[in-house]
Design an enzyme around this catalytic site. Structure first.
Site, short mmCIF file in Angstrom:
data_model
loop_
_atom_site.label_atom_id
_atom_site.label_comp_id
_atom_site.label_asym_id
_atom_site.label_seq_id
_atom_site.Cartn_x
_atom_site.Cartn_y
_atom_site.Cartn_z
N ASP A 35 -7.05 6.91 5.78
CA ASP A 35 -5.74 6.23 6.41
C ASP A 35 -4.59 6.19 5.30
OD1 ASP A 35 -4.23 4.92 8.49
OD2 ASP A 35 -4.53 2.93 7.21
N GLU A 60 -2.29 4.31 -0.64
CA GLU A 60 -1.21 3.28 -0.54
C GLU A 60 -0.34 3.64 -1.80
OE1 GLU A 60 0.87 1.52 1.87
OE2 GLU A 60 2.04 1.21 -0.12
N ASN A 87 0.95 8.42 -4.41
CA ASN A 87 1.35 9.03 -3.38
C ASN A 87 0.23 9.92 -2.75
OD1 ASN A 87 2.70 11.21 -1.91
ND2 ASN A 87 4.20 11.76 -3.36
N ASP A 113 6.34 5.54 6.72
CA ASP A 113 8.28 5.02 6.28
C ASP A 113 8.93 6.17 7.37
OD1 ASP A 113 7.35 2.91 5.22
OD2 ASP A 113 7.58 4.02 3.18
N LYS A 117 17.89 8.91 6.77
CA LYS A 117 18.82 9.53 6.51
C LYS A 117 18.36 10.99 6.15
CE LYS A 117 21.36 6.15 4.20
NZ LYS A 117 21.42 5.38 3.34
N ASP A 149 6.87 4.32 15.84
CA ASP A 149 7.60 3.63 16.98
C ASP A 149 8.96 4.17 16.91
OD1 ASP A 149 7.45 1.93 14.71
OD2 ASP A 149 9.14 0.90 15.48
#
Ligand SMILES: C[S@@+](CC[C@H](N)C(=O)[O-])C[C@H]1O[C@@H](n2cnc3c(N)ncnc32)[C@H](O)[C@@H]1O
Length: 209
Positions: A35, A60, A87, A113, A117, A149
């Site tokens: 994950d 993470e 990363n 995330d 922009k 979403d």
């Protein structure tokens, strides 16, 4: 609103030592699910407890979250769950991680995330180069799950994965979750929030051919 961590910062160039699968898990031969961007790891704790026939690995980029999750794994004596800080792209590209790909049956990118922009798109975790690397490293039949979403992010991720010849979309209606890494369709924290607020979820599954 939390500040997103910039994954391109030089702070993440150095990666921690990646232990062997035998060091990570009680039974290193179990199917492995990865994950990416697991935050505090609640989703993986839930999965590891209800589905002990799989191993779960979370990556993470927020160090404090990984430290706490690792402590919780030790305290609760969970043998099928491990966390790595950094990363995800740097970690998986590192030569130390090569062995992981023999066991990976699936990877999830849950609500990454969005980096809205345009000049920040390069900070999104899914990048053409990373997908190319996964196409070259994953075994045939390995699955990638994406969920978000944010429609614009979904379109970007879907385009980036679909244009790679080695990944084919699977129709969700044909997909049997009972044999997957998530047989009880456990939800992530962000997913619970999105459902409670009646927002849309955009998702897709790909198979490495
Ligand atoms: C919006 S949160 C979603 C958390 C969780 N997956 C969920 O669905 O509730 C995205 C997470 O991905 C992490 N992240 C972002 N870029 C990353 C990267 N390149 N490598 C590893 N983690 C990353 C962030 O720190 C954050 O915890």
């Amino acid at each position: 609103m939390r500040q997103h961590v910039n994954p391109l910062s030089s702070n993440f160039n150095q990666i921690e030592r990646i232990p062997s699968l035998i060091e990570m898990f009680g039974d290193s031969k179990l199917n492995l699910h990865l994950d990416i961007g697991c935050a505090a790891g609640e989703f993986l704790f839930d999965l590891a407890l209800v589905n002990t026939s799989w191993n779960y690995l979370g990556i993470e980029i927020r160090e404090r979250l990984v430290k706490n999750a690792k402590l919780k794994v030790v305290e609760r004596e969970i043998k099928n769950l491990y966390f790595i800080f950094g990363n995800a792209s740097n970690i998986l590209n590192d030569v130390q991680s090569k062995f992981i790909f023999k066991n990976i049956k699936s990877i999830s990118f849950n609500f990454p995330d969005p980096w809205f922009k345009k000049r920040h798109y390069k900070r999104r975790v899914i990048q053409p180069e990373f997908i190319k690397f996964l196409a070259n490293s994953l075994q045939k039949g390995a699955l990638i799950f994406i969920k978000t979403d944010v429609k614009d992010l979904f379109d970007y991720m879907d385009y980036t994965i679909s244009r790679n010849f080695y990944f084919k979309t699977i129709d969700k209606t044909d997909f049997n979750y009972s044999e997957s890494f998530n047989p009880y369709e456990v939800k992530t924290n962000r997913e619970k929030y999105v459902i409670n607020n009646q927002l849309n979820i955009f998702e897709r599954i790909y198979i490495k051919i």
